[in-house]
Structure formats: C-alpha cells, structure tokens
Design a protein around this motif. Sequence first.
Motif, short mmCIF file in Angstrom:
data_model
loop_
_atom_site.label_atom_id
_atom_site.label_comp_id
_atom_site.label_asym_id
_atom_site.label_seq_id
_atom_site.Cartn_x
_atom_site.Cartn_y
_atom_site.Cartn_z
N THR A 114 0.85 -1.20 0.00
CA THR A 114 0.00 0.00 0.00
C THR A 114 0.87 1.24 0.00
O THR A 114 1.24 1.77 1.05
CB THR A 114 -0.93 -0.01 1.23
N TYR A 178 -8.23 -4.15 6.42
CA TYR A 178 -8.87 -2.91 6.00
C TYR A 178 -8.24 -1.71 6.71
O TYR A 178 -7.91 -1.78 7.89
CB TYR A 178 -10.37 -2.94 6.31
N ASP A 181 -10.26 5.01 8.89
CA ASP A 181 -9.96 6.32 9.47
C ASP A 181 -10.26 6.25 10.97
O ASP A 181 -11.38 5.92 11.37
CB ASP A 181 -10.82 7.38 8.80
N ARG A 208 -16.99 2.11 7.29
CA ARG A 208 -16.45 1.67 6.00
C ARG A 208 -14.92 1.67 6.06
O ARG A 208 -14.31 2.55 6.65
CB ARG A 208 -16.92 2.58 4.86
N ARG A 210 -11.17 0.54 3.77
CA ARG A 210 -10.54 0.32 2.46
C ARG A 210 -9.77 -1.00 2.49
O ARG A 210 -8.90 -1.18 3.34
CB ARG A 210 -9.60 1.48 2.15
N LEU A 212 -7.05 -3.52 1.88
CA LEU A 212 -5.63 -3.40 1.56
C LEU A 212 -5.05 -4.69 0.99
O LEU A 212 -4.15 -4.66 0.14
CB LEU A 212 -4.84 -3.02 2.82
#
Length: 366
Positions: A114, A178, A181, A208, A210, A212
């Motif tokens: 990432t 994931y 935030d 939610r 993201r 990875l």
Amino acid sequence: MEGPGPVKNERDLLYSEEEEALRAAVRDLLADQCDAPGVIARTESDTPHHLALWKTLTDGMGLAGLLVPEALGGQGATHREAAVVLEELGRAVAPVPYLTSAVVATEALLACGTDDLLRELASGTSIGVLAVALNVAPGAAHKLVRHDDGVLSGELTGIADAAVADVLLVPADDGGLYAVDATAATVTPQTSLDLTRPLATVTLDGVRGRLLGDAEPAVRRALRAGAGLLASEQFGLADRSLTETVRYLKERKQFNRPVGGFQALKHRLAQLWLESVNLRAAARNAADALATGEDADMAVTVAQAYAAPVAVHAAEEALQLHGGLGMTWEHPAHLYLKRAKADSLAYGTAGAHREALAALVDLQAP
C-alpha cells in the motif's frame, strides 16, 4: 597436509559506524526532550504520548521511514537500524508510537504493497496502528471484526497506541485487512499498567474501510517484526536499569563505604550484566535475521523466549537496589518495571515463544 581454512562468519552482529552515529543522534535528542521527570508528568496527564518528540523523530530525523523504501519516501534502511532506535527509546521509556507505527503497522502495509499509506507513515504525517491486541504472538489467533456489505462492525481490545492513531489497520472475518480512518471509530482508553504505551478498546459500528490485502500474511509479518524488534527495546530498558543501578551503588554509602562494594551486591550486578549482554546478542541476531530474511522465525522466537525474563529481572533489581528511593513515584524505576512487565506480555509471552521454538526445531515443548 594443510588443515581447513578459517570459517568465515558471514553474519556480523556488531554495530556499524552508521548505527553508532544513529544511536548517538537519538540518544542526544532523548536526553534533551525526554527526561524522566517529563515522562512521569505525562503519565499523570490525559495525554501520555509525547507527540512533539514524535514529530522530531519523524519530521526532523526521518526515523518513521527506516523500513520504507526510498522510492516511497522512506530511508530504505533495515531492521538493524530500527533496532538501534528502539534500544534508545527503551532506555528512555519514551512514550512515542514508534514500535506500533514505524514497525508493526509499516510491516503490515509493506506486506500489502500500500504505497500511499506507506508514504504517510514514513513522513510522519499519519500514525498507523494494527488493530490486533498487543499480547497476540506471531501466528496466534486474534479477534476479527465482522465484514458485512462493505462495512465493519465489532470491538477490539488491548490495542496499543490507538489513542493517537490516524489510521487503523483492521483484520476482518472475510480474510481482508482494512484501513479505517481512526476518527470513524470509537477509541476508549483502558486501564494500562504501562502508562507510556497505553491500551485502548476500538469499537467499529458500521464503519467503512478500504481493503488493503490479505490479513493473515500481513498480520503474521507485522507481529513477527514487532516481536523481534521488541527485544531491542527490552535490551535498552535492561541496560539502562543496570547502568543506573551501578551508578547509584557507587555513590550510595553505608558504614562509610560504597554500597556497591559489598560482595553480595557485586554478585547480583554481575549476574545482571551477563544476562544483559546475552540479551543484546539475541536481540541483535533477531534484528539481523529480520533484515536478511535468514532464519527469522527462529531468531525472533529465541530472542523473545529470553528477553522478557531478563528485562523484568533488571527492572526489579533496579527498584530493589535503589532502596527506599526506588520505591518513590519521583524516581523513574517504576516506569522501567511497568514497561518491562507490559513488554513481557507483548507479542507473545516467553512461554509462548518457547513453544513456538520447540515446534521449529521439532522438539517436544516444555
């Protein structure tokens, strides 16, 4: 007939000139910005983390990016250099998220490839935390959050440095890792023995994240690096405890002679010194193995099977041999004992690592 030639030792565990220069720079910075009274004062406040020191370590010295390739804004160094930094942070019991962000979270992101998050962590603009309990050993089962229709829900406890995280790396039950935030999660402080590395509960309620990559290899890699380099922190802690105890016993007098001259205390200090130098060798071997990839699993388990008892012993002896002074809140001995005790559970206990080591060498575990 000539005998066999000398065997070449391909692994040099001695500190290089560059590593010694790095040590000197970090030690000078910590002496200036992270003295014991300041650390104690922070543990009494609601903000134990020293974020100004963290900013200097990251922005000023670029140390958060030691394990990140230069192409991604890092230093392109190795685990050996990171180990030197952790030795010094351990000596100062520095309340910064170096191990959790610059090592563990960074290793997880390296496993996932990432690039954007790696740049943020390397520059120090973001603090990353792997949302796995601090006591989980490499390869051990750990709690997962629920992934349902693109959102994450669940509660994770014992997450170190979560209070200052900008991004949480969360493993979910669908096998993915994931990025979340941290402001979208509820972070609740937990009662922690070591107030310089506080724990927290992280609650996700339909948040939610993201995706990875695959969580299992990323978490395993991250925890292995954390366990291996934790040994360097434990060595720094033990070495500082021993050094300060020797200094005190040379100055403290009883019956008109230095207390350190009594034979019984000499024997205790000699035993501590032997344990400390052996820990240094084990920690350096683990850092070198992580850097080269050679027998890393073995080196990490050996280091952690040995490190925790030595660090705890050194901190206990420091407190006891400082006498009544060591029992006071104003003296930093309690900081070292609490960190040593907490580290003895971090990334697997010594017993867990002995069991892992037995499996690696195909022996029956004790």
